[in-house]
Structures are given as structure tokens and as C-alpha cells.
Design an enzyme around this catalytic site. Sequence first.
Site, PDB file in Angstrom:
ATOM      1  N   LYS A 583      82.407  14.818  24.815  1.00  0.00           N
ATOM      2  CA  LYS A 583      80.939  14.742  24.155  1.00  0.00           C
ATOM      3  C   LYS A 583      79.877  15.311  25.106  1.00  0.00           C
ATOM      4  O   LYS A 583      78.731  15.590  24.509  1.00  0.00           O
ATOM      5  CB  LYS A 583      80.686  13.180  23.966  1.00  0.00           C
ATOM      6  CG  LYS A 583      81.518  12.913  22.928  1.00  0.00           C
ATOM      7  CD  LYS A 583      81.277  11.340  22.534  1.00  0.00           C
ATOM      8  CE  LYS A 583      82.031  10.389  23.491  1.00  0.00           C
ATOM      9  NZ  LYS A 583      83.359  10.301  23.213  1.00  0.00           N
ATOM     10  N   GLU A 610      85.962  19.102  17.250  1.00  0.00           N
ATOM     11  CA  GLU A 610      85.986  17.998  16.016  1.00  0.00           C
ATOM     12  C   GLU A 610      86.435  16.875  16.770  1.00  0.00           C
ATOM     13  O   GLU A 610      85.884  15.861  16.114  1.00  0.00           O
ATOM     14  CB  GLU A 610      87.153  18.393  15.224  1.00  0.00           C
ATOM     15  CG  GLU A 610      87.397  17.510  14.126  1.00  0.00           C
ATOM     16  CD  GLU A 610      86.393  16.992  13.056  1.00  0.00           C
ATOM     17  OE1 GLU A 610      86.222  18.100  12.332  1.00  0.00           O
ATOM     18  OE2 GLU A 610      85.719  16.020  13.074  1.00  0.00           O
ATOM     19  N   VAL A 613      83.745  13.276  17.884  1.00  0.00           N
ATOM     20  CA  VAL A 613      83.291  11.985  16.895  1.00  0.00           C
ATOM     21  C   VAL A 613      84.272  11.675  15.956  1.00  0.00           C
ATOM     22  O   VAL A 613      84.900  12.574  15.482  1.00  0.00           O
ATOM     23  CB  VAL A 613      82.047  12.606  15.836  1.00  0.00           C
ATOM     24  CG1 VAL A 613      81.687  11.334  15.194  1.00  0.00           C
ATOM     25  CG2 VAL A 613      80.882  13.092  16.564  1.00  0.00           C
ATOM     26  N   ALA A 615      87.495  10.967  17.055  1.00  0.00           N
ATOM     27  CA  ALA A 615      88.582  11.127  17.498  1.00  0.00           C
ATOM     28  C   ALA A 615      89.327  12.440  16.424  1.00  0.00           C
ATOM     29  O   ALA A 615      88.693  13.339  16.200  1.00  0.00           O
ATOM     30  CB  ALA A 615      89.466  10.097  17.641  1.00  0.00           C
ATOM     31  N   GLU A 671      86.410   0.593  27.818  1.00  0.00           N
ATOM     32  CA  GLU A 671      86.437   1.381  28.801  1.00  0.00           C
ATOM     33  C   GLU A 671      86.496   0.452  30.168  1.00  0.00           C
ATOM     34  O   GLU A 671      86.472  -0.754  29.900  1.00  0.00           O
ATOM     35  CB  GLU A 671      85.088   2.012  29.078  1.00  0.00           C
ATOM     36  CG  GLU A 671      84.565   2.911  28.068  1.00  0.00           C
ATOM     37  CD  GLU A 671      85.366   4.282  28.335  1.00  0.00           C
ATOM     38  OE1 GLU A 671      85.746   4.828  29.411  1.00  0.00           O
ATOM     39  OE2 GLU A 671      85.931   4.918  27.221  1.00  0.00           O
ATOM     40  N   ASP A 682      77.661   5.445  24.007  1.00  0.00           N
ATOM     41  CA  ASP A 682      78.487   6.602  23.677  1.00  0.00           C
ATOM     42  C   ASP A 682      78.385   6.552  22.197  1.00  0.00           C
ATOM     43  O   ASP A 682      78.553   7.771  21.696  1.00  0.00           O
ATOM     44  CB  ASP A 682      79.977   5.600  23.788  1.00  0.00           C
ATOM     45  CG  ASP A 682      81.322   6.733  23.182  1.00  0.00           C
ATOM     46  OD1 ASP A 682      81.280   7.982  23.913  1.00  0.00           O
ATOM     47  OD2 ASP A 682      81.758   6.257  22.310  1.00  0.00           O
ATOM     48  N   LYS A 686      77.399  10.247  19.998  1.00  0.00           N
ATOM     49  CA  LYS A 686      77.985  10.895  18.687  1.00  0.00           C
ATOM     50  C   LYS A 686      76.919  11.123  17.575  1.00  0.00           C
ATOM     51  O   LYS A 686      76.835  11.883  16.813  1.00  0.00           O
ATOM     52  CB  LYS A 686      78.826   9.748  18.150  1.00  0.00           C
ATOM     53  CG  LYS A 686      80.225   9.673  19.009  1.00  0.00           C
ATOM     54  CD  LYS A 686      81.116   8.594  18.686  1.00  0.00           C
ATOM     55  CE  LYS A 686      82.480   8.552  19.665  1.00  0.00           C
ATOM     56  NZ  LYS A 686      83.179   7.424  19.743  1.00  0.00           N
ATOM     57  N   GLY A 801      92.185   6.343  20.307  1.00  0.00           N
ATOM     58  CA  GLY A 801      93.604   6.467  20.860  1.00  0.00           C
ATOM     59  C   GLY A 801      93.980   7.655  21.186  1.00  0.00           C
ATOM     60  O   GLY A 801      93.802   8.842  20.653  1.00  0.00           O
TER      61      GLY A 801
END
Length: 824
Positions: A583, A610, A613, A615, A671, A682, A686, A801
Site C-alpha cells: 500500500k 488491486e 484494498v 486483498a 500484526e 492501515d 486504504k 490471508g
Amino acid sequence: MDPQHLVVHKFGGTSLAGAERIRAAAEIVLGRPEPRRAVVVSAMAGVTDALARAVALASARDAGYERELEALRERHRQTAAELLPPDAAATFGRAMARELADVHDVLRAAWILRHAPRGGADLVTGAGEVWAARLLAAYLGTRGADGAWLDAREVLVAEPGEGTARVEWAASEARLRAWEARHGGIPPTLVITGFVASTAAGVPATLGRNGSDYSASIFGALLGADEIHIWTDVDGVMSANPRLVPEAIVLDRLSYREAMELAHFGARVVHPATMGPAVERGIPLYIRNTFRPDAAGTRIDADGAPVGMVKGLSTVEGVALLNLEGTGMRDVPGTAHRLFGALREAGVEALMVSQGSSQNSLCLAVPAAHAEVARRAVDAAFFAERHHGQVGETEVDPGCCLLAVVGDGMAGNPGVAARFFGALGKAGINIRAIAQGSSERNISVVVGGSEAERALRAAHAGLYLSRQTVSIGVIGSGIVGAALLDQLAERAGAILRGRGVDLRVRAIANSRAMALDGRRIPLGDWRCALGQGEPLDLEAFAAHVQTEHLPHAVIVDCTADEAIARRYGEWLRRGIHVVTPNKRANTLDLAYYQELRRLGGGVGAHYLYETTVGAGLPIIQTLRDLIDTGDEVQRVEGVLSGTLSYLFNSFDGVRPFSDLVAEARRGGYTEPDPRDDLSGADVARKVVILAREMGIDLEMADVELEGLVPEELRGGDVDDFLHRLRDHDEPMTRLWRQAEERGERLRFVGAVDRDGRASVRLRAYPAQHALARLNLTDNLVQFQTRRYTPNPLIVQGPGAGPEVTAAGVFADLLRLASYLGTSP
Ligand code: ADP
Ligand code: ASP
Ligand code: MG
């Protein structure tokens, strides 16, 4: 098989480089099925070069020639000792000593004369073939084959000229019959010296460098052979010189004409004159590899199986371009006649000629070594015109290279030139001159000499590889990078077969090391390759990924590193595509983002992100489609963090919030420091990405961010934080209860409105609201737009994931390939 069936086998220098290779060659000969065979040999590798050096040294009065001869004697002695029983080795040594004595005498004469006459030089340079033939014949003898050998200087009559010697067929035929008579016929296995001949007057001669291929076809014709097999050190004639183009492929079939064109334009795998005698008698030629005798090799015949349009590419280096220009040439008949007449007089061969229809200029390519002679001859021929200013000085550029594309199938088929020139253009290679004959079997161009190899590789890539061949470099071998490489390992083969998309991972790096591979890294084993890699050098990494012999290059950044994100601009500017789940780049200063969007807009390179944001969820693409199709996006709002989604989906007002955080951390859902999630930074990133995608000039600082890390817990280590978070459980539980009383759910949400208001905070939604109905680590983004009213467009699903993120990156790679497939 016909009992008279005869095959000529020719072994090149590399196939006879030492005792072991000679044994391998003999093994091939001994295993052949045909009843009769002739074996034409070159000198052992490097021997002709050494003999030619000896001639030059002696003529220059350099006593070093003695050392050259001594080294040759020793090398042959040792080979004989390894190969032959002692008595046969001794016989060989005596014969070689006699021949060396002659060589010595000739070189001594050259020393005195300060020059070696042609016949003398040819006697010396041809000696290597005599020694190689003796060795092979003697070894075959020890293996029970009929070990006779024929010294071609007794049989082959040829007059050496500027290039290749001219064969006197009738005289050679007569001498062969005489040889047969003296030896009681042709034995079933006959070893013949390649390269050498003698003139009608009996003066030693050679056929010219690399000429023993030609010897093979001459003897094929004289002996009435049914096939000619040329054994060398590659699998056959290839689409380009494999030493220059690693992607070159073996050509199964070629026509005589195609082979001749390729050989003429520098493909040294077979000498251009070789095809002549074979064409006349229709003898098929095979080019085969002594290192892989079972491989079929290339068959060269009249038909050549014209599949595909282009067969091969070749370069001639050391070319000079001559340009003659002026108004005085126009409409004056005979200009070309005078030009070529002058060149012929000067003994210069024109490799290529090109004249535009304006007739103002004529340009030709000649060997650079003849450039000066050619210029003087042309200047003299047009002396009068020059004098009257109708023709300018002849311009000469000696540092050029000729590149040719060859294939019978190009005739009448449009498109090859476009791909050829397109590939050169894309590689930034300037074309100096162009020629295509009306036979359309060959397109030749002249380019700058320093660009020869790059031009060859770029043209080869443009003509041979799938247009969707992508050279890939992956940076970051953490969980996402590793999952991506494993997915590519599993799917790349099927994608190539099914869709023609050739995804080649050629470089992998982590923060310490990098593994580079010219062709592709075996993905089943990428961990091992990286383990054995070299120290990371991002410059070298990018330079390796972007190579002329592959049409497209992409770097996939699977790190979260800002320093790497700062390099995207430079990569895109160089034409390297960038695909990333990182990002950082899109949330640095607005100016950088805008520059990346401009550079990655698809003219030179593409920039795909892509997975930054949601995943693997299609969020950026959905937003872009809405905008591109003219919808007005009023508000984008959603749960954009898998971790925070999980925490609030599990928070039931009973278990303390701090407990859930600690448990999620243990389960790997956060995290390493959960504050990185709870701070909301985070999610804010996004939101910035989505806002900028909507065309809103938003910086991180513009986002109203209400994170979940209380002021006094921002410092200190993780354990300390988890411990002290308990003090804040009470207010969190209170919030939950208030929401519950209203029938609402708590969600940590990011949102941006059309007017640029952006926020990240905890909100409460009615239980039946889409945002209230989430599971596990679900992300959910709802797009409120003019068209999607009153019901918003919703994208929902697991938004974190390694597997799904990697799959999203993989999908970006495929999207990139489909963009590339539509451009030339
Ligand atoms: P030999 O000693 O067997 O005559 P050469 O060295 O003369 O072998 O020719 C074989 C070499 O030709 C190969 O090793 C390769 O480097 C070179 N070569 C150049 N162009 C081509 C091509 N189009 N296909 C195959 N080989 C080529
Ligand atoms: N030995 C000779 C040369 O090196 C001929 C050949 O190899 O074809 O040129
Ligand atoms: Mg050769």
C-alpha cells in the site's frame, strides 16, 4: 536398406576436441546402421586457429610460432597416447613428425620472405585436418572398423578465390576413381580430411575457414551419398545463435534456400557453400549434436516443410555502411551499374543494397574490413559528379551490424515486417537501412554495431515468443510472496498451454538475497534457488528482469517496504510493469501517486494494485469500472481490515475486548504489534487509496482518524500494551451495551464521500445493515452511486490471508498479460 546406401558424416572441431570426444565420435560412427559411410573430419578444436597464428607470427618474424607448433605436437601426442595402443600411437607420432617438418620448412620460408604465399599458408593451416583424420582412422581401426583414410589433397581439386574455393568437379571425380583403383575400392568406413584440397597444379589449398562442412557435401556428391550428417555441438540449426539468444529453438526442418540464407547471414553452424552440391543431387542434410546423438537434429532439404513464416534470425558483425547521396543520381541511367562495377573492380562484395524510389541516395553494406577500399573505389567512379557537386562525399560508417530474418513462409504473408520492426522499435534500436528482396524470403536491416546483440534478442523475442511472454521478478518472499510463487509453480504450465500466456519468474529477492536465472527459476524449487542466491542488488535485479530477449517485464513487490515503493516510478519510466499488494506507494505524497498513475496508465507500462484494498476482493477494479462507465460515486464505506472485522465480529460484550485482542494475536490474526491494526492507520491508507481512485486529492493527514489505541498506551512494548489495555475494557463494553440496547452492532469503518470527507472510526449499524452482518475476517465495501441507489453495490468476503492476497496478485498478473496481448 539398400546395400549401397552411403551416408557422409562430418565431425566439427568441438566434436574432436580431445581423446574423449574422438571416442564419442567413433562410437556414433560404429553404431550407424547404413552399410557404407564416409567420415569427414575437421581439425581438433582450436588447431586451425593456432596454425593460422603460426603463419602470421612467422611472417612477422616472431619466433613464437615455434611455441605454437610445439604445443600442437604435444597436444596431438597426448591425445594419441590416450586413444591408441602404444605401437599405433608411435606410428601416428612418426607421421605427424614428417608433416610437422614440412610445416616448419614452410614457416621458415615465410620468416625469410616476411610473407607466406597462399599455397604455403594453406599447407600449414590444413595440417590439423590431416592429423585429426589419422587419429580417428587409427582409433576406428583398433575398434575393428576398416580404418582407411583419404587425404583430400590427393583427390579434391579446387582453386581458392577470395571467399570459398571453386571446385573442379571433373578433375576431382577422375582423381577419386584413381584413388579407388590404387586402394582396391572404397572401404565401408572411409575417413576423409575436411577443409583441404589442392589446385589442378598440385599446390596445397583450403576451402576457406569453416570449410569442412563444404567438404562433406562435396564428397557426398562425389561418392553419390544418400544423406549427409553434419555433427556439431548444438542440437541443430536454431532460430538464432544460442550463444547470443538463450531462447533460441531448434528448427526441425529447413529448405536448402533457408539454410543458405541463414548461413550467408552469419549462422556459422553450417557453411553457406555446403548446400550447393546437396541441392544439385537432392541429398538431404542433417545438422546434429554429438553430445546428444539421439536427438533428431535439423533436416535440410528441397521442401523444408514451410510451417510458420519465420525460420531464423542471424547477424553479421563487422559491417560498414556506405552512403552515396546527391541530386546528380536521379534519373541518370547507369548509376547502380557504375557503383557495382567499381566495387567489383575493387574486389568488394556488397552484403546488402538499398535505394529509395526518390533515387537521391544509394546505400550499401560491405564488410568493414573493405570499407576504405570501397569508399575510394566509389569516390573515383563518381569523380566528375562529385566535382560538379551533384553527388556528395561517400559517407562511411564502419561500426555496423547486419541483422536478417529468414523464412520461405514470409512470401505473400503480411505481418512479419511489422512484428520485426515493432520489436526493434520497442527496444529503442534505430534502424539505419532496410532491404527486402521481392522473393520475400529475407528481410535485412543494418543497425549500430554496439546494438547487435540487443537487436537480435529483441527481434527474436518479437517473432518467436508468445506476445504474452512476461519476465517476472518477485521481491519479498514473506507469506504473500511465498504463496504467490507456490501458486505460480502450480498453475504457470497450464496457463501457458491453455492461454498462451508465458509467465516466467526469472528473479526472486528478499531483503538479503536474490536469485536470478537467464531462462526461468524452477518454481518447484524456488526456496532452494533463493537460498543459494547472491547478495541483493536492486539495480541488478531490475536490469535482469528487463531483458531484450523477452517482450515484457514486470516486478511484483510483495513487501511492505517504502524504499521499494519509491522505486516504482523509475521502473515504470523504464517500461517495467509493476504489480503490488504493497500500500505504501499509493499513500505517499499525492504527487508521487499521480506520477505513478500517469506512468502506469498503459502507454509504456502498467501499474496494478488491486490487492492493496481488500486483498483478493475486486474492489479497486469495481470502483474503476463504475467511474469509467460514467457512474457518480457518492460514498464508499466499509470494513477494510480483516483483523478489526474479526475482533468486532467476535466481541459479545461478555469477554473483555483486551482478551480478544490477545487471543487474536496468538492466532496470528493481528500484526506482531496489534497496535498497528488498532491504530486504524492501515484502514486510513486504504481509504486514501480509494479516495484517490475516485479522483479526490487526499493525503493521509486529511483523514479523520479515531483509532482504538488510547493515547497513554502508544509507547511501551507489546506485552505491556496488552496488559494495560485491560484498563480500557470497561468503556469498550459500555459502547457495546449502548449499541446492543438500540439493536446495533459496532464496526470499525473507513469511509469517503464525494466531497472529500474521509474518516476512519468505530460506528454502530442496525443489525439488518449489511455492515452488521459480517463473519470472521470478512471485508465489506459498499459503493453508493447514482446508479446504485437506493441499494448500494456491495463487495464482501474474506479480505486478508496469504492465499487470497497472493491469488489477487496472480489475477493482476493475468490481467496485465491480457493487456499486453492486445499491443504489438
Ligand atoms: P563445428 O566445429 O562443429 O563446425 P561451429 O563452431 O563451426 O562448429 O558451429 C557451431 C556453432 O555455431 C554453435 O556452437 C553456435 O554457437 C553457432 N551458431 C551460430 N548460429 C547458429 C544457429 N542459428 N543455430 C545453431 N548454431 C549456431
Ligand atoms: N578446421 C577448419 C576451420 O577451423 C575447417 C572447419 O572447421 O570447418 O576453419
Ligand atoms: Mg563449422
